[in-house]
Motif scaffolding. Structure first.
Motif, PDB file in Angstrom:
ATOM      1  N   GLY A  26       0.809  -1.212   0.000  1.00 20.79           N
ATOM      2  CA  GLY A  26       0.000   0.000   0.000  1.00 20.79           C
ATOM      3  C   GLY A  26       0.843   1.263   0.000  1.00 20.79           C
ATOM      4  N   ILE A  27       1.919   1.257   0.797  1.00 21.78           N
ATOM      5  CA  ILE A  27       2.821   2.421   0.832  1.00 21.78           C
ATOM      6  C   ILE A  27       3.486   2.621  -0.529  1.00 21.78           C
ATOM      7  N   ALA A  28       3.924   1.500  -1.142  1.00 20.43           N
ATOM      8  CA  ALA A  28       4.564   1.597  -2.452  1.00 20.43           C
ATOM      9  C   ALA A  28       3.599   2.152  -3.500  1.00 20.43           C
ATOM     10  N   ILE A  29       2.374   1.639  -3.497  1.00 18.03           N
ATOM     11  CA  ILE A  29       1.378   2.129  -4.450  1.00 18.03           C
ATOM     12  C   ILE A  29       1.057   3.600  -4.203  1.00 18.03           C
ATOM     13  N   LEU A  30       1.020   3.997  -2.923  1.00 12.78           N
ATOM     14  CA  LEU A  30       0.757   5.400  -2.592  1.00 12.78           C
ATOM     15  C   LEU A  30       1.846   6.306  -3.160  1.00 12.78           C
ATOM     16  N   PHE A  31       3.116   5.878  -3.020  1.00 12.69           N
ATOM     17  CA  PHE A  31       4.206   6.669  -3.574  1.00 12.69           C
ATOM     18  C   PHE A  31       4.086   6.791  -5.094  1.00 12.69           C
ATOM     19  N   VAL A  32       3.737   5.699  -5.749  1.00 14.03           N
ATOM     20  CA  VAL A  32       3.592   5.728  -7.210  1.00 14.03           C
ATOM     21  C   VAL A  32       2.460   6.665  -7.618  1.00 14.03           C
ATOM     22  N   LEU A  33       1.338   6.594  -6.892  1.00 19.76           N
ATOM     23  CA  LEU A  33       0.204   7.467  -7.205  1.00 19.76           C
ATOM     24  C   LEU A  33       0.556   8.938  -6.992  1.00 19.76           C
ATOM     25  N   VAL A  34       1.271   9.228  -5.908  1.00 23.43           N
ATOM     26  CA  VAL A  34       1.689  10.610  -5.660  1.00 23.43           C
ATOM     27  C   VAL A  34       2.587  11.092  -6.797  1.00 23.43           C
ATOM     28  N   LEU A  35       3.523  10.242  -7.235  1.00 18.66           N
ATOM     29  CA  LEU A  35       4.412  10.616  -8.342  1.00 18.66           C
ATOM     30  C   LEU A  35       3.624  10.861  -9.620  1.00 18.66           C
ATOM     31  N   ILE A  36       2.659   9.982  -9.901  1.00 13.60           N
ATOM     32  CA  ILE A  36       1.866  10.135 -11.121  1.00 13.60           C
ATOM     33  C   ILE A  36       1.056  11.434 -11.077  1.00 13.60           C
ATOM     34  N   VAL A  37       0.443  11.710  -9.939  1.00 15.88           N
ATOM     35  CA  VAL A  37      -0.342  12.942  -9.805  1.00 15.88           C
ATOM     36  C   VAL A  37       0.556  14.163  -9.931  1.00 15.88           C
ATOM     37  N   PHE A  38       1.731  14.118  -9.282  1.00 17.11           N
ATOM     38  CA  PHE A  38       2.656  15.250  -9.312  1.00 17.11           C
ATOM     39  C   PHE A  38       3.144  15.515 -10.733  1.00 17.11           C
ATOM     40  N   VAL A  39       3.651  14.466 -11.385  1.00 17.19           N
ATOM     41  CA  VAL A  39       4.167  14.631 -12.748  1.00 17.19           C
ATOM     42  C   VAL A  39       3.038  14.984 -13.709  1.00 17.19           C
ATOM     43  N   GLY A  40       1.886  14.339 -13.537  1.00 19.08           N
ATOM     44  CA  GLY A  40       0.772  14.626 -14.429  1.00 19.08           C
ATOM     45  C   GLY A  40       0.293  16.062 -14.333  1.00 19.08           C
ATOM     46  N   ALA A  41       0.251  16.597 -13.121  1.00 20.87           N
ATOM     47  CA  ALA A  41      -0.206  17.985 -12.958  1.00 20.87           C
ATOM     48  C   ALA A  41       0.756  18.961 -13.624  1.00 20.87           C
ATOM     49  N   ILE A  42       2.057  18.712 -13.471  1.00 20.82           N
ATOM     50  CA  ILE A  42       3.043  19.603 -14.084  1.00 20.82           C
ATOM     51  C   ILE A  42       2.986  19.517 -15.602  1.00 20.82           C
ATOM     52  N   LEU A  43       2.934  18.288 -16.128  1.00 19.77           N
ATOM     53  CA  LEU A  43       2.890  18.126 -17.586  1.00 19.77           C
ATOM     54  C   LEU A  43       1.587  18.648 -18.175  1.00 19.77           C
ATOM     55  N   LYS A  44       0.493  18.534 -17.429  1.00 22.27           N
ATOM     56  CA  LYS A  44      -0.782  19.040 -17.930  1.00 22.27           C
ATOM     57  C   LYS A  44      -0.741  20.548 -18.126  1.00 22.27           C
ATOM     58  N   GLN A  45      -0.091  21.255 -17.209  1.00 22.86           N
ATOM     59  CA  GLN A  45       0.009  22.704 -17.327  1.00 22.86           C
ATOM     60  C   GLN A  45       1.073  23.125 -18.344  1.00 22.86           C
ATOM     61  N   GLY A  46       2.176  22.380 -18.390  1.00 23.97           N
ATOM     62  CA  GLY A  46       3.278  22.812 -19.232  1.00 23.97           C
ATOM     63  C   GLY A  46       3.271  22.282 -20.639  1.00 23.97           C
ATOM     64  N   TRP A  47       2.556  21.178 -20.893  1.00 22.23           N
ATOM     65  CA  TRP A  47       2.601  20.567 -22.221  1.00 22.23           C
ATOM     66  C   TRP A  47       2.103  21.495 -23.327  1.00 22.23           C
ATOM     67  N   PRO A  48       1.003  22.257 -23.139  1.00 21.05           N
ATOM     68  CA  PRO A  48       0.573  23.159 -24.223  1.00 21.05           C
ATOM     69  C   PRO A  48       1.608  24.224 -24.581  1.00 21.05           C
TER      70      PRO A  48
END
Length: 292
Positions: A26-48
């Protein structure tokens, strides 16, 4: 009579083992989800914002539509220079601590010094670099001031990773090398270092990523301006990097498209770090296949 408690303890230990395994998963999956959300939010704003013009244009000071071409070059240039300075020193210190220092007071003093330097906040190193390199040596805000100060940030990490990786080399490999007539230096260079290469490489990537994203040190040593020439390999010119540019654009507020430039700069930094980690994984896999 005596078998029942043993059976109960066995069932209890299995339950605890499954529970702990589930918690760790569960801790490992939580870290992966946090990374995905973090990277996804940055790329969503910066990709355009990301396009060829943004990556190949010079930055603007007052008008919209500027790029980050010199900042990309300065970021990579400073990382390469700082690693070129810190890698030989860190490797040499790590080899000495793992193979030559013994277990006396000298080793304890070296470890204390390395750990203290590693725990020093980057803003303190920034002030040190500004006082010594920028002011005392008269180098002003320049690439060389930033590279030397970044090297101070890199050396303790490389040293500690090298020492730990070399200490993890099995004793049997070393004894087999000695049995074949190899000297201590030959054993280190041809047996221990190749075996520990993956660990050292991983530490080197972490060090490069930390140096790539550093801003406090470079604001005080490399400056917040970039050379008008491209590419400019001179060590005496200021060297604004991506992280410093991101900080400067968001804090200055004079550019009409500051938010878009900041989002695009952050996205570029994330993509570079992801590419660097992927490259290291591929190299690590190639090294493991050769050593099998």
């Amino acid at each position: 009579m005596g078998a029942a408690p043993t059976f109960r303890r066995s069932r209890s230990s299995k339950f605890v083992d499954r529970l702990m395994r589930g918690v760790l998963w569960g801790i490992a999956i939580l870290f992966v989800l946090v990374l995905i959300v973090f990277v996804g939010a940055i790329l969503k704003q910066g990709w355009p914002v990301l396009n060829l013009g943004f990556l190949t244009k010079m930055p603007e000071t007052l008008d919209a539509g500027g790029g980050i071409k010199p900042q990309i070059f300065n970021s990579l240039y400073l990382v390469v220079l700082s690693l070129g300075i810190s890698l030989p020193v860190g490797l040499g210190a790590g080899i000495y601590m793992a193979a030559y220092a013994g277990q006396g007071r000298a080793l304890r003093f070296l470890r204390l010094s390395i750990e203290t330097l590693a725990a020093t906040p980057s803003i303190v190193l920034a002030l040190f670099g500004m006082i010594v390199f920028v002011q005392a040596m008269g180098w002003s805000f320049s690439i060389r001031s930033g590279a030397l100060t970044l090297a101070l940030l890199n050396i303790p990490v490389i040293t500690r990773v090298t020492e730990v990786s070399l200490l993890a080399v099995p004793r049997e490999l070393k004894e087999a090398s000695y049995g074949l007539g190899a000297t201590k230096l030959q054993t280190i260079l041809k047996v221990a270092l190749p075996y520990a290469a993956t660990g050292i490489l991983t530490g080197l990537v972490l060090t490069a990523g930390r140096a790539f994203g550093e801003s406090a040190i470079l604001v005080f040593t490399a400056g917040t301006n970039a050379s008008a020439q491209f590419p400019d390999f001179r060590l005496t010119v200021p060297g604004e990097t991506l992280s410093v540019h991101l900080w400067y654009v968001t804090s200055d507020g004079t550019l009409p498209d500051a938010r878009e430039i900041a989002a695009g700069t952050a996205a570029v930094m994330i993509l570079v770090l992801l590419s660097l980690n992927l490259l290291v994984r591929l190299v690590d896999r190639a090294i493991r296949r050769r050593t099998r």
